[in-house]
Write a protein that holds these residues in place. Structure first.
Motif, PDB file in Angstrom:
ATOM      1  N   PRO A 177      -3.615   4.873   0.951  1.00  0.00           N
ATOM      2  CA  PRO A 177      -4.724   4.251   1.665  1.00  0.00           C
ATOM      3  C   PRO A 177      -5.930   4.076   0.746  1.00  0.00           C
ATOM      4  O   PRO A 177      -6.130   4.853  -0.184  1.00  0.00           O
ATOM      5  CB  PRO A 177      -5.027   5.229   2.796  1.00  0.00           C
ATOM      6  CG  PRO A 177      -4.424   6.513   2.390  1.00  0.00           C
ATOM      7  CD  PRO A 177      -3.321   6.218   1.414  1.00  0.00           C
TER       8      PRO A 177
ATOM      9  N   TYR B 224       0.382   1.070  10.462  1.00  0.00           N
ATOM     10  CA  TYR B 224       0.270   1.753   9.172  1.00  0.00           C
ATOM     11  C   TYR B 224       0.252   3.266   9.342  1.00  0.00           C
ATOM     12  O   TYR B 224       0.679   4.001   8.465  1.00  0.00           O
ATOM     13  CB  TYR B 224      -0.997   1.280   8.451  1.00  0.00           C
ATOM     14  CG  TYR B 224      -1.174   1.882   7.079  1.00  0.00           C
ATOM     15  CD1 TYR B 224      -0.440   1.407   6.002  1.00  0.00           C
ATOM     16  CD2 TYR B 224      -2.052   2.931   6.868  1.00  0.00           C
ATOM     17  CE1 TYR B 224      -0.586   1.959   4.732  1.00  0.00           C
ATOM     18  CE2 TYR B 224      -2.207   3.496   5.613  1.00  0.00           C
ATOM     19  CZ  TYR B 224      -1.471   2.999   4.548  1.00  0.00           C
ATOM     20  OH  TYR B 224      -1.611   3.550   3.304  1.00  0.00           O
ATOM     21  N   SER B 225      -0.220   3.741  10.478  1.00  0.00           N
ATOM     22  CA  SER B 225      -0.327   5.183  10.715  1.00  0.00           C
ATOM     23  C   SER B 225       1.029   5.853  10.933  1.00  0.00           C
ATOM     24  O   SER B 225       1.113   7.081  10.902  1.00  0.00           O
ATOM     25  CB  SER B 225      -1.231   5.442  11.920  1.00  0.00           C
ATOM     26  OG  SER B 225      -0.693   4.814  13.065  1.00  0.00           O
TER      27      SER B 225
ATOM     28  N   LYS C  39       2.200   6.687   0.874  1.00  0.00           N
ATOM     29  CA  LYS C  39       1.243   5.643   1.254  1.00  0.00           C
ATOM     30  C   LYS C  39      -0.045   5.880   0.485  1.00  0.00           C
ATOM     31  O   LYS C  39      -0.475   7.017   0.312  1.00  0.00           O
ATOM     32  CB  LYS C  39       0.990   5.667   2.752  1.00  0.00           C
ATOM     33  CG  LYS C  39       2.227   5.298   3.547  1.00  0.00           C
ATOM     34  CD  LYS C  39       1.923   5.087   4.990  1.00  0.00           C
ATOM     35  CE  LYS C  39       3.174   4.648   5.723  1.00  0.00           C
ATOM     36  NZ  LYS C  39       2.899   4.292   7.108  1.00  0.00           N
TER      37      LYS C  39
ATOM     38  N   LEU D 204       0.818  -1.219   0.000  1.00  0.00           N
ATOM     39  CA  LEU D 204       0.000   0.000   0.000  1.00  0.00           C
ATOM     40  C   LEU D 204       0.849   1.265   0.000  1.00  0.00           C
ATOM     41  O   LEU D 204       0.569   2.220   0.720  1.00  0.00           O
ATOM     42  CB  LEU D 204      -0.966   0.018   1.190  1.00  0.00           C
ATOM     43  CG  LEU D 204      -2.060  -1.031   1.197  1.00  0.00           C
ATOM     44  CD1 LEU D 204      -2.873  -0.953   2.477  1.00  0.00           C
ATOM     45  CD2 LEU D 204      -2.975  -0.872   0.005  1.00  0.00           C
TER      46      LEU D 204
END
Length: 106
Positions: free
Chosen positions: A23, A78-79, A21, A7
């Protein structure tokens, strides 16, 4: 120099590191870091069963810890804007990128 991640992707032009990234359902949000500002790097190679990651450390910020569990597989969340999960096929490219960043730092 580019690394295709999970991703997202990481690119390095010799001076700037760009982590993009992607999302689901949102526009990409790139984060740019100057290689000279990076104080350290973490790289965990991916295996055939679990993704690995590349993480860059900056002064004044703490590294996001690895999350445990089946879905996370020992990666930062992921954040975390300064890390990206990588698949097994990107291990070699990630190793070269981290080496280039380390060389540019010093």
């Amino acid at each position: 120099m580019d690394v295709k991640g999970v991703l997202g992707s990481i690119s390095f032009d010799g001076e700037w590191i760009t982590i993009t990234k992607t999302p689901v359902g949102q526009p990409p949000a790139p984060v740019r870091l100057r290689a000279a500002d990076v104080t350290g790097t973490h790289r965990k190679p991916a295996t055939r069963l679990f993704h690995g990651y590349v993480q860059f450390l900056l002064p004044g910020s703490t590294a996001a810890g690895e999350k445990s569990g089946v879905m996370q597989g020992g990666r930062p969340p992921y954040s975390d804007p300064h890390s990206l999960s990588i698949p097994y096929k990107s291990n070699d490219a990630a190793e070269k990128l981290v080496a280039a960043v380390e060389q540019a730092r010093g």
